[in-house]
Design a protein around this motif. Sequence first.
Motif, short mmCIF file in Angstrom:
data_model
loop_
_atom_site.label_atom_id
_atom_site.label_comp_id
_atom_site.label_asym_id
_atom_site.label_seq_id
_atom_site.Cartn_x
_atom_site.Cartn_y
_atom_site.Cartn_z
N PRO A 49 32.53 21.47 -61.82
CA PRO A 49 31.75 22.18 -62.67
C PRO A 49 32.02 22.07 -64.33
O PRO A 49 31.36 22.01 -65.05
CB PRO A 49 32.23 23.64 -62.27
N GLU A 50 33.42 21.78 -64.44
CA GLU A 50 33.84 21.25 -65.62
C GLU A 50 33.12 20.26 -66.38
O GLU A 50 32.74 19.83 -67.47
CB GLU A 50 35.26 21.53 -66.06
N GLN A 51 33.27 19.11 -65.63
CA GLN A 51 32.32 17.95 -66.03
C GLN A 51 30.81 18.17 -66.19
O GLN A 51 30.44 17.71 -67.15
CB GLN A 51 32.68 16.89 -64.97
N LEU A 52 30.42 19.06 -65.30
CA LEU A 52 28.98 19.21 -65.44
C LEU A 52 28.56 20.03 -66.87
O LEU A 52 27.78 19.91 -67.70
CB LEU A 52 28.25 19.75 -64.29
N PHE A 53 29.51 20.96 -67.13
CA PHE A 53 29.67 21.63 -68.45
C PHE A 53 29.69 20.95 -69.69
O PHE A 53 28.93 20.91 -70.47
CB PHE A 53 30.48 22.95 -68.18
N ALA A 54 30.84 19.83 -69.43
CA ALA A 54 30.96 19.30 -70.61
C ALA A 54 29.66 18.18 -70.94
O ALA A 54 29.42 18.01 -72.19
CB ALA A 54 32.39 18.28 -70.35
N VAL A 55 29.18 17.90 -69.96
CA VAL A 55 28.05 16.76 -70.09
C VAL A 55 26.98 17.95 -70.75
O VAL A 55 26.16 17.43 -71.64
CB VAL A 55 27.57 16.16 -68.85
N GLY A 56 26.72 18.89 -70.28
CA GLY A 56 25.74 19.78 -70.44
C GLY A 56 25.70 20.31 -72.13
O GLY A 56 24.96 20.08 -72.89
N TYR A 57 26.93 20.74 -72.28
CA TYR A 57 27.21 21.30 -73.62
C TYR A 57 27.09 20.12 -74.60
O TYR A 57 26.62 20.18 -75.85
CB TYR A 57 28.56 21.87 -73.73
N GLY A 58 27.75 18.91 -74.28
CA GLY A 58 27.67 17.67 -75.41
C GLY A 58 26.08 17.36 -75.52
O GLY A 58 25.94 16.91 -76.76
N ALA A 59 25.40 17.15 -74.69
CA ALA A 59 24.04 16.95 -75.05
C ALA A 59 23.13 17.95 -75.71
O ALA A 59 22.38 17.42 -76.60
CB ALA A 59 23.35 16.71 -73.50
N CYS A 60 23.48 19.11 -75.32
CA CYS A 60 22.73 20.28 -76.33
C CYS A 60 23.31 20.29 -77.61
O CYS A 60 22.67 20.27 -78.67
CB CYS A 60 23.13 21.52 -75.55
N PHE A 61 24.60 20.03 -77.97
CA PHE A 61 25.27 19.97 -78.89
C PHE A 61 24.58 18.78 -80.01
O PHE A 61 24.21 18.89 -81.26
CB PHE A 61 26.60 20.11 -78.96
N GLN A 62 24.35 17.54 -79.20
CA GLN A 62 23.68 16.55 -80.14
C GLN A 62 22.49 16.70 -80.20
O GLN A 62 22.08 16.26 -81.43
CB GLN A 62 24.10 15.20 -79.16
N GLY A 63 21.74 17.54 -79.42
CA GLY A 63 20.45 17.75 -80.01
C GLY A 63 20.15 18.57 -81.00
O GLY A 63 19.44 18.48 -81.91
N ALA A 64 21.05 19.62 -81.18
CA ALA A 64 21.23 20.40 -82.18
C ALA A 64 21.54 19.86 -83.44
O ALA A 64 21.24 20.18 -84.55
CB ALA A 64 22.09 21.80 -81.81
N LEU A 65 22.53 18.87 -83.35
CA LEU A 65 22.76 18.02 -84.41
C LEU A 65 21.82 17.34 -85.10
O LEU A 65 21.68 17.28 -86.32
CB LEU A 65 24.08 16.98 -83.99
#
Length: 140
Positions: A49-65
Amino acid sequence: MNTPESIAYTARAEITGGRDGHGATDDKMVDVDLRTPKEQGGPGGGANPEQLFAVGYGACFQGALGLAGKEQGVDTSKSVVNSQVGIGKEGESFGLSVRLEVSIPDVDLETAQKLVDRTHELCPYSKATRGNIPVEVVAV
């Protein structure tokens, strides 16, 4: 509370077996065997779950960037987000921590940090975690 005015999309997934099971989205675009990491006494050999959260958060953050970049007239299309999600004991259970390191080529560090800080205000994952777990966002 940050409540959406309307829901544009809902992700659906079915999980069986918890940390040592299987998870898949209804469209099968994500279909993973889940395994507790060896560092936590598990067998490893699967996603966690931590890996999946890391990918999801990173992708969402980059979109917001990208949104923050448009606001400030800065091209963020070649940015890279490295996300780290840690898990450890917290009282009787466990807690998470997050560190996001963001690189924006050809942008000075001060400007990049301002963009990263603004992104942290915009990102839905940042909103969801704010005040709940430690999240560090850093331009590198």
